[in-house]
Design an enzyme around this catalytic site. Sequence first.
Site, PDB file in Angstrom:
ATOM      1  N   GLY A 138     -30.795  25.136  15.037  1.00  0.00           N
ATOM      2  CA  GLY A 138     -31.216  23.888  14.425  1.00  0.00           C
ATOM      3  C   GLY A 138     -30.539  22.660  14.983  1.00  0.00           C
ATOM      4  O   GLY A 138     -30.587  21.591  14.380  1.00  0.00           O
ATOM      5  N   SER A 139     -29.898  22.781  16.145  1.00  0.00           N
ATOM      6  CA  SER A 139     -29.183  21.647  16.735  1.00  0.00           C
ATOM      7  C   SER A 139     -30.083  20.781  17.605  1.00  0.00           C
ATOM      8  O   SER A 139     -29.649  19.749  18.116  1.00  0.00           O
ATOM      9  CB  SER A 139     -27.993  22.148  17.564  1.00  0.00           C
ATOM     10  OG  SER A 139     -28.423  23.055  18.562  1.00  0.00           O
ATOM     11  N   GLY A 140     -31.337  21.204  17.814  1.00  0.00           N
ATOM     12  CA  GLY A 140     -32.270  20.405  18.591  1.00  0.00           C
ATOM     13  C   GLY A 140     -32.199  20.636  20.084  1.00  0.00           C
ATOM     14  O   GLY A 140     -32.744  19.852  20.858  1.00  0.00           O
ATOM     15  N   LEU A 141     -31.534  21.717  20.501  1.00  0.00           N
ATOM     16  CA  LEU A 141     -31.373  22.011  21.929  1.00  0.00           C
ATOM     17  C   LEU A 141     -32.202  23.210  22.376  1.00  0.00           C
ATOM     18  O   LEU A 141     -32.018  23.713  23.483  1.00  0.00           O
ATOM     19  CB  LEU A 141     -29.888  22.267  22.243  1.00  0.00           C
ATOM     20  CG  LEU A 141     -28.930  21.115  21.917  1.00  0.00           C
ATOM     21  CD1 LEU A 141     -27.484  21.543  22.171  1.00  0.00           C
ATOM     22  CD2 LEU A 141     -29.269  19.881  22.741  1.00  0.00           C
ATOM     23  N   GLY A 142     -33.111  23.671  21.518  1.00  0.00           N
ATOM     24  CA  GLY A 142     -33.948  24.809  21.875  1.00  0.00           C
ATOM     25  C   GLY A 142     -33.224  26.137  21.787  1.00  0.00           C
ATOM     26  O   GLY A 142     -33.504  27.062  22.569  1.00  0.00           O
ATOM     27  N   SER A 147     -33.214  28.761  19.653  1.00  0.00           N
ATOM     28  CA  SER A 147     -33.957  29.994  19.359  1.00  0.00           C
ATOM     29  C   SER A 147     -34.769  30.465  20.564  1.00  0.00           C
ATOM     30  O   SER A 147     -34.709  31.631  20.954  1.00  0.00           O
ATOM     31  CB  SER A 147     -34.878  29.786  18.154  1.00  0.00           C
ATOM     32  OG  SER A 147     -34.143  29.511  16.989  1.00  0.00           O
ATOM     33  N   GLU A 184     -42.285  34.494  20.353  1.00  0.00           N
ATOM     34  CA  GLU A 184     -41.790  33.585  19.314  1.00  0.00           C
ATOM     35  C   GLU A 184     -42.912  32.939  18.512  1.00  0.00           C
ATOM     36  O   GLU A 184     -42.853  32.889  17.274  1.00  0.00           O
ATOM     37  CB  GLU A 184     -40.915  32.512  19.958  1.00  0.00           C
ATOM     38  CG  GLU A 184     -40.108  31.710  18.956  1.00  0.00           C
ATOM     39  CD  GLU A 184     -39.128  30.770  19.621  1.00  0.00           C
ATOM     40  OE1 GLU A 184     -38.316  30.172  18.900  1.00  0.00           O
ATOM     41  OE2 GLU A 184     -39.183  30.624  20.857  1.00  0.00           O
ATOM     42  N   ASP A 220     -39.486  24.788  25.428  1.00  0.00           N
ATOM     43  CA  ASP A 220     -38.153  25.400  25.393  1.00  0.00           C
ATOM     44  C   ASP A 220     -38.060  26.670  26.232  1.00  0.00           C
ATOM     45  O   ASP A 220     -37.077  26.895  26.945  1.00  0.00           O
ATOM     46  CB  ASP A 220     -37.753  25.708  23.949  1.00  0.00           C
ATOM     47  CG  ASP A 220     -37.609  24.461  23.101  1.00  0.00           C
ATOM     48  OD1 ASP A 220     -37.630  23.358  23.675  1.00  0.00           O
ATOM     49  OD2 ASP A 220     -37.495  24.594  21.869  1.00  0.00           O
TER      50      ASP A 220
END
Length: 285
Positions: free
Chosen positions: A107-111, A113, A145, A157
């Site tokens: 959930g940090s916005g860096l892809g 998952s 995904e 991503d």
Amino acid sequence: MIIRSKAPLRLGLAGGGSDVSPYSDLYGGQILNATINLSAYCTIETHPGEMVQVDAYDCDTHVECPLDAKLEPAPELIRGVYQRIVKDFGPVPGTFRITTYNDAPAGSGLGTSSTMVVCILKCFAEWMNLPLGDYETARLAYEIERKDLALAGGKQDQYAAAFGGFNFMEFHQDDIVIVNPLKIKSWIVDELESSMVLYYTGRSRSSAAIISEQQKNTSSGNAVAIEAMHRIRQSSSDMKLALLKGDMEEFGRILGQAWEDKKKMAGAITNPMIQEAFDTAMAAG
């Protein structure tokens, strides 16, 4: 036998959201992104035991599972990759221990998952000697995904993690993706690094609600949101030119304008804490 893989996390520099259906299917998407020196990690160690050992440090899960077609109760991402591998390529060679770790929180916005899915997939592909190139790996990770696990999101991503580096990506109908690697001069990369701060808010967020609102706005024909997304898509081309020229002032201007357009796409894009951080940074020059 020990197999290790590592995949880089990414910064979405411009065009983010235009890779999400139905917008990318209707209008075509464009994104400029770059991978950074934070990564997802996966290790597979074969062993003669009867149980599969799972140590997913990225989600604080440590379990043992029987070696069957489902691999329950392994974490969702590991389970999804494993089940697709077995479905498409047959059973794995034997029991194993799998360990995963991520340099950044979910959930940090860096892809995080999607990068982890690519990382796990690459580890299995190396172990089983599967014929998966960068495009095949990214496409399969996307299907695992978004389709197998039904997790909301776009397409950038998986391709960023599989290809690495600076890339200008194009997204078309039928999940067709074209990756255009950019050759950025070293002095421009140095200048870019000196001109940017990656700021961690200390909070994680789920992108599902934001993506759902974006999809709803596109499907319903919300003119304000769609026009904003058109400008966001165009910003990726404009920023690519600024980046190739090393024009950091123009790069920053485009980034700021794209942020204003991004906020028109969904209400959950920002919040008072993010706005305060933004205002503080702008006030400091």
